[in-house]
Design an enzyme around this catalytic site. Structure first.
Site, PDB file in Angstrom:
ATOM      1  CG  HIS A 148      -0.423   0.311   2.505  1.00 51.84           C
ATOM      2  ND1 HIS A 148      -0.014  -0.659   3.386  1.00 51.84           N
ATOM      3  CD2 HIS A 148      -0.200   1.490   3.125  1.00 51.84           C
ATOM      4  CE1 HIS A 148       0.420  -0.093   4.492  1.00 51.84           C
ATOM      5  NE2 HIS A 148       0.328   1.211   4.359  1.00 51.84           N
ATOM      6  CG  ASP A 178       0.000  -4.006   2.694  1.00 55.31           C
ATOM      7  OD1 ASP A 178       0.122  -3.504   1.563  1.00 55.31           O
ATOM      8  OD2 ASP A 178      -0.053  -3.330   3.740  1.00 55.31           O
ATOM      9  N   GLY A 249       3.590   6.883   8.336  1.00 59.38           N
ATOM     10  CA  GLY A 249       4.930   6.861   7.755  1.00 59.38           C
ATOM     11  C   GLY A 249       5.744   5.650   8.153  1.00 59.38           C
ATOM     12  CB  SER A 251       3.272   1.858   5.945  1.00 60.54           C
ATOM     13  OG  SER A 251       1.997   1.761   6.482  1.00 60.54           O
ATOM     14  N   GLY A 307      -9.407 -25.707  -3.873  1.00 60.34           N
ATOM     15  CA  GLY A 307     -10.704 -25.705  -4.544  1.00 60.34           C
ATOM     16  C   GLY A 307     -11.869 -26.046  -3.646  1.00 60.34           C
ATOM     17  CD  GLN A 309     -17.987 -21.780  -1.932  1.00 53.17           C
ATOM     18  OE1 GLN A 309     -18.903 -21.727  -1.124  1.00 53.17           O
ATOM     19  NE2 GLN A 309     -18.137 -21.432  -3.208  1.00 53.17           N
TER      20      GLN A 309
END
Length: 509
Positions: A148, A178, A249, A251, A307, A309
């Site tokens: 990000h 992230d 700042g 991050s 594959g 759920q």
């Protein structure tokens, strides 16, 4: 500046503690019999002492690692979001949002990144830019930061500890964890830091270095407060919680252990004000290393795909399955043609282990599988109808959406052993050829408490397929006669999503 206080010596502390114990004994002696109480007799003969003391200073660690930490300055392209900070509870981009965070906590998660991501401590600049932090991991200038921080970056620069500002390019980034990997353009030999060889423990000291509010080279310290935090930021949340102050700042900056090894990447904070309140979250080093390795070689991350759920096994679902405790990941559905379906994994199976390692819940299964590469072979241990079995599965490549985790069924119901439903064969109401249709729901009944709604389809009860209301009644009686406290049903809603629901059969009161 706060007043500096002198740390008391260990001997002085021990003397104070001893005095307190003596005083406590004197006060109590007037009220307690002289004989040693039974509970006291069971206590250790000598007090338990902490094996280590807090370090007197972090200066040696900081001197060692600070040259490897950089500030990251970004100019954004035209596709980036508006410069205004998103308010709590709004949507986010990049596949990370607060939709899974309990409503009472959302207001505490502030969003500082240009993508409106939850609690990302990134510092905005005037115009179309932002700054964050990062750290060098190799002598040739590879730099780790947050996705990000550099998402939608037009240009990227890093400022070294010696004051030099150098251009860098984005090698690859991964929104799901992230993490982003940069490379300094100028050839040279740069100071770098190393990842830790083991995970930190709760209570371990840590040091964070970064660029809060544009003040590069800032050092803060604290401890690891918790592990395995899921803050609803992404599908593979497994954060370290630290209390070292982290702000805008920070991050992408590193969290070090007392040996100067990176144990985490600072990513998010929880704060009612936008500043540090002692709740910060860092991506564990083991996750970062696995992602960075793929970004370095391929420029992207390829994840394994099973594959299925899946949903958590709650206490009442465990009762419905006859398990002694909630554990594993319950398979809602195995997608046709996927590795799981080809290996015979079915709806209702409870996946307990991956390659011999226990799976505690559905999210852990997702993280384990995603941490493996497509083509890897894994042994999946599962329960079916109370019997253990194992399947060897060759993983596929994760599609865009990845493995889905169903909404946690966490409601409770303590009604009579009735469902509170008016049912009809699905074919009679034109919904489907199979299953039993829910045509009316008692709002005060156990089924309503579990979120079953008019128009839902009950596909099976207690592991048995049902096609008419009498089938449902029969399976409920069978569950009661076997002493079950709940009956497990597989339900399909109007959007085609299936889930398992455990409806209580316990008596009211």
């Amino acid at each position: 500046m706060p007043e500096t206080q002198t740390r008391p010596s260990r001997r002085a502390l021990a003397s104070v503690a001893a005095a307190a114990l003596v005083a406590g004994g004197a006060v109590g002696s007037a009220y307690l019999p002289s004989a040693t109480p039974a509970y006291a007799q069971a206590l250790p003969k000598t007090p338990i002492e902490a094996p280590e003391h807090p370090p007197g200073s972090f200066a040696n660690v900081v001197d060692k690692v600070k040259p490897g930490v950089v500030s990251v300055k970004v100019k954004l392209d035209d596709t980036a979001g508006a410069d205004d900070e998103d308010g709590p509870g709004q949507g986010s981009q990049g596949g990370r949002s607060l939709q899974n965070v309990p409503p009472q906590l959302r207001e505490f998660f502030r969003r500082f990144g240009q993508n409106g991501q939850p609690g990302m401590p990134q510092q905005r600049q005037g115009g179309r830019g932002a700054v964050g932090s990062g750290f060098i991991i190799s002598a040739d200038g590879y730099v780790v930061t947050n996705n990000h921080v550099v998402d939608h970056a037009k240009t990227v620069q890093v400022t070294l500890d010696d004051g030099r500002t150098l251009d860098a390019k984005v090698i690859g980034k991964d929104s799901k964890t992230d993490i982003a990997l940069l490379k300094i353009n100028d050839a040279g030999s740069y100071p770098y830091v190393q990842f830790g060889k083991g995970a930190p423990r709760v209570g371990d000291w840590v040091v964070a270095i970064g660029n809060p509010f544009g003040l590069g080279g800032t050092v803060t310290a604290g401890i690891v407060s918790a592990r395995g935090r899921d803050i609803g930021a992404g599908p593979y949340d497994d954060f370290l919680q630290i209390d070292a102050p982290i702000n805008k700042g920070n991050s992408g900056g590193p969290t070090f252990n007392v040996n100067g090894e990176v144990v985490g990447v600072n990513t998010a904070i929880a704060s009612p004000s936008g500043g540090s309140v002692g709740l910060a979250f860092a991506i564990p080093a083991e996750t970062v290393q696995a992602v960075v390795e793929q970004l370095r070689t391929d420029g992207k991350v390829a994840r394994g795909y099973l594959g299925v759920q899946v949903q958590p096994v709650t206490q009442d679902i465990a009762e419905g399955l006859g398990l002694d405790r909630p554990k594993g990941a319950l398979v809602d559905h195995a997608e046709d043609g996927t590795p799981a379906a080809k290996a015979g994994i079915k709806s209702g199976d409870v996946i307990e282990k991956v390659d011999g390692n226990p799976v505690n819940d559905a999210r852990e299964l997702s993280r384990r599988i995603a941490g493996l590469k497509p083509g890897a072979k894994v042994d999946i241990a599962y329960l079916r109808g109370g019997k253990a079995d194992t399947a060897t599965i060759t993983l596929g490549a994760l599609p865009n959406e990845g493995t889905k985790v169903a909404t946690r069924d966490s409601d409770t119901a303590n009604g009579q052993p009735r469902l509170g439903l008016n049912l009809a064969p699905a074919s009679d109401v034109g919904l489907a050829d199979q299953g039993v249709a829910v045509v009316e729901v008692d709002p005060d009944g156990p089924a309503a408490a579990k979120g079953i709604e008019q128009g839902d389809l009950i596909l099976d009860v207690g592991g048995k397929s049902v096609s008419k209301p009498s089938d449902v009644a029969a399976q409920i009686r069978a569950a009661e006669s076997s002493g079950r406290k709940a009956v497990l049903m597989r339900v399909k809603n109007g959007k085609g999503v299936t889930r398992f629901v455990a409806v209580s059969l316990s008596k009211a009161g």
